[in-house]
Design an enzyme around this catalytic site. Structure first.
Site, PDB file in Angstrom:
ATOM      1  N   SER A   1       0.815  -1.457   0.232  1.00 27.85           N
ATOM      2  CA  SER A   1      -0.103  -0.077  -0.279  1.00 27.85           C
ATOM      3  C   SER A   1       0.744   1.048   0.024  1.00 27.85           C
ATOM      4  O   SER A   1       1.777   1.115  -1.185  1.00 27.85           O
ATOM      5  CB  SER A   1      -0.996  -0.155   1.661  1.00 27.85           C
TER       6      SER A   1
ATOM      7  N   ASP B   1      -1.836   6.258  -3.455  1.00 28.53           N
ATOM      8  CA  ASP B   1      -0.913   5.408  -2.714  1.00 28.53           C
ATOM      9  C   ASP B   1      -0.266   4.634  -3.752  1.00 28.53           C
ATOM     10  O   ASP B   1      -0.993   4.525  -4.913  1.00 28.53           O
ATOM     11  CB  ASP B   1      -1.083   5.053  -1.183  1.00 28.53           C
TER      12      ASP B   1
ATOM     13  N   ASP C   1      -0.553   1.408  -4.277  1.00 25.44           N
ATOM     14  CA  ASP C   1      -1.437   1.136  -4.304  1.00 25.44           C
ATOM     15  C   ASP C   1      -2.605   1.096  -5.357  1.00 25.44           C
ATOM     16  O   ASP C   1      -3.926   0.465  -5.793  1.00 25.44           O
ATOM     17  CB  ASP C   1      -1.726  -0.614  -3.989  1.00 25.44           C
TER      18      ASP C   1
ATOM     19  N   ASP D   1      -5.952   2.246  -4.191  1.00 26.36           N
ATOM     20  CA  ASP D   1      -6.482   2.783  -3.207  1.00 26.36           C
ATOM     21  C   ASP D   1      -6.886   3.966  -2.456  1.00 26.36           C
ATOM     22  O   ASP D   1      -7.780   4.448  -2.061  1.00 26.36           O
ATOM     23  CB  ASP D   1      -7.182   0.820  -1.983  1.00 26.36           C
TER      24      ASP D   1
HETATM   25 MG    MG Z   1      -3.225   2.195  -0.099  1.00 26.34          MG
END
Ligand code: MG
Length: 433
Positions: free
Chosen positions: A92, A228, A230, A232
């Protein structure tokens, strides 16, 4: 205990290929059947992915390998490809030396710490017979499928100028293409994949997106957007270069959401979220802190929107993933109506103060009990879903034990910084008494 609030996380000497394979075998025994595997662009992603694929196949699972895609893309594909779940190799927003296995089940619900414990019980076991070993297939179109689904949900938008800060993460494989296809005038920063994150640290805090803020101002853009690693989590920058923090992103999403119904959020989220939801006629349902708890709650009882304080918004019309790209696309549409700074006037302003009190494990329990007893004795509006949160008119305070450190955290939010500080001081006295 390997599973934390959001999967199995560690530096490479902790989460190494041997452990990744054992966890993947356990996940395979738990989810069974067809499993999606995806990764972000971290340096250790390739070797961990090979171990995960091997672990899954060795217990009879068929792997669909999506390659390097964002987390919301991988989670969106679960239903689309009829998979029983997915393992995403991503840490993440963490620094580049970290990595993690994020596990999501066939209903799109992220695996919590509690369910992770069940999976860990399956770590020791036999591999399948030689003729029952699973297969592996590559699927190359995941990002395209995700982009198409977002465009369909959002519909036509007016052309606006956006600066996209991909942070050298997986936003780079989806965000520029998505917003160009939506007809936006796009400028990009840090838009090549690089697992060392040379452009900026991965967490899109105000301090980490200074380049984005100055680019929005100097290029006369309508907004800036940063994710960020990844993808999300998402934050915005308005046309004046003002940073829009995560829970404001969520409050705006509630305003922009066309669907009616309850909204779900964690007990650490700003009261601004409850204010805008109440104004819209939506009930707020609170959960413990951590995205899996939001997913579980939304799966249990439908809701119009879910979101957490760091800027992750779940749009259940698409799937139960926090989707930083759909959230950003909804922003792009809203800009057609008015400027982001104008929209922000609808989000009430609060000030917050964060404080931590040193405490042993025993003291942590006692301090939280004292806060709860105080709330009950004084008949204060409160909940003890995760620590104790006490809500007052225009203010709230939470007393919560740290899960990893020897602290009790006291966090207060109010209309003035003085009032927030006063609340923190008051509750520090109460818990220490
Ligand atoms: Mg994330």
């Amino acid at each position: 205990m390997y599973f934390g609030t959001n999967g199995v996380r560690g530096r490479f000497n902790e989460l190494d290929p041997a452990l990744a394979m054992k966890i993947a075998q356990a996940v395979g025994r738990y989810l069974k059947g067809k499993i999606i595997v995806a990764r972000d662009c971290r340096m250790t992603g390739g070797t961990l992915k090979a171990a995960v694929n091997s672990g899954l196949m060795s217990v009879g699972c068929d792997v669909i390998d999506l390659g390097i895609v964002s987390s919301p893309t991988a989670e969106f594909m679960i239903k689309k490809l009829g998979a029983n779940g997915c393992i995403i190799i991503t840490a993440s927003h963490n620094p580049p030396e970290w990595n993690a296995l994020k596990v999501v089940d066939g209903n799109g619900v992220a695996i919590s710490k509690e369910r992770g414990e069940e999976i860990e019980k399956l770590m020791e076991g036999e591999v399948v017979q030689w003729d029952k070993v699973g297969s592996i297939k590559r699927y190359e179109n995941a990002t395209k499928d995700h982009i198409d689904a977002i465009k369909e949900i959002v519909g036509p938008v007016k052309k606006k100028k956006l600066v996209l800060d991909c942070g050298n993460g997986t936003a780079a494989v989806i965000a520029p293409a998505l917003f160009k296809q939506m007809g936006m005038d796009v400028m990009t920063l840090n838009s090549h994949l690089d697992g060392k994150f040379p452009g900026r640290p991965s967490e899109p805090t105000e301090g980490n997106v200074k380049e984005l803020i100055s680019s929005v101002k100097s290029s006369d853009a309508d907004a800036g957007i940063a994710w960020d690693c990844d993808g999300d989590r998402v934050i915005f920058v308005d046309e004046n270069g003002e940073y829009v923090i995560g829970d404001k992103v969520y409050a705006l999403s509630i305003i922009w959401n066309e669907k009616e119904g309850d909204v779900v959020t964690t007990v650490a989220t700003s009261k601004a979220v409850e204010d805008v939801a109440t104004k819209k006629g939506s009930k707020v349902r609170y959960t413990a802190i951590g995205a899996p708890y939001l997913c579980e709650e939304m799966r249990k009882e439908p809701a119009a929107l879910g979101g957490e304080e760091v800027g992750g918004v779940i749009w259940p019309g698409l799937c139960l993933a926090k989707d930083g790209f759909l959230t950003a696309a909804v922003l792009a549409k809203a800009l057609g109506e008015k400027k982001l700074s104008e929209w922000l006037k609808q989000v009430p302003k609060y000030h917050n103060v964060k404080h931590k009190v040193k405490a042993t494990e025993e003291e942590k329990i006692r301090m939280v009990e004292k806060a709860l007893a105080h709330a009950k004795a004084n008949e204060l509006h409160h909940n003890d879903i995760d620590g104790v949160r006490i809500d007052m008119k225009d203010a709230w305070v939470i007393v919560r034990p740290s899960g990893t450190e020897e602290f009790v955290r006291i966090f207060a939010e109010a209309k003035t910084p003085e009032k927030a500080k006063q609340l923190v001081d008051e509750y520090e006295k109460i818990v220490k008494n």
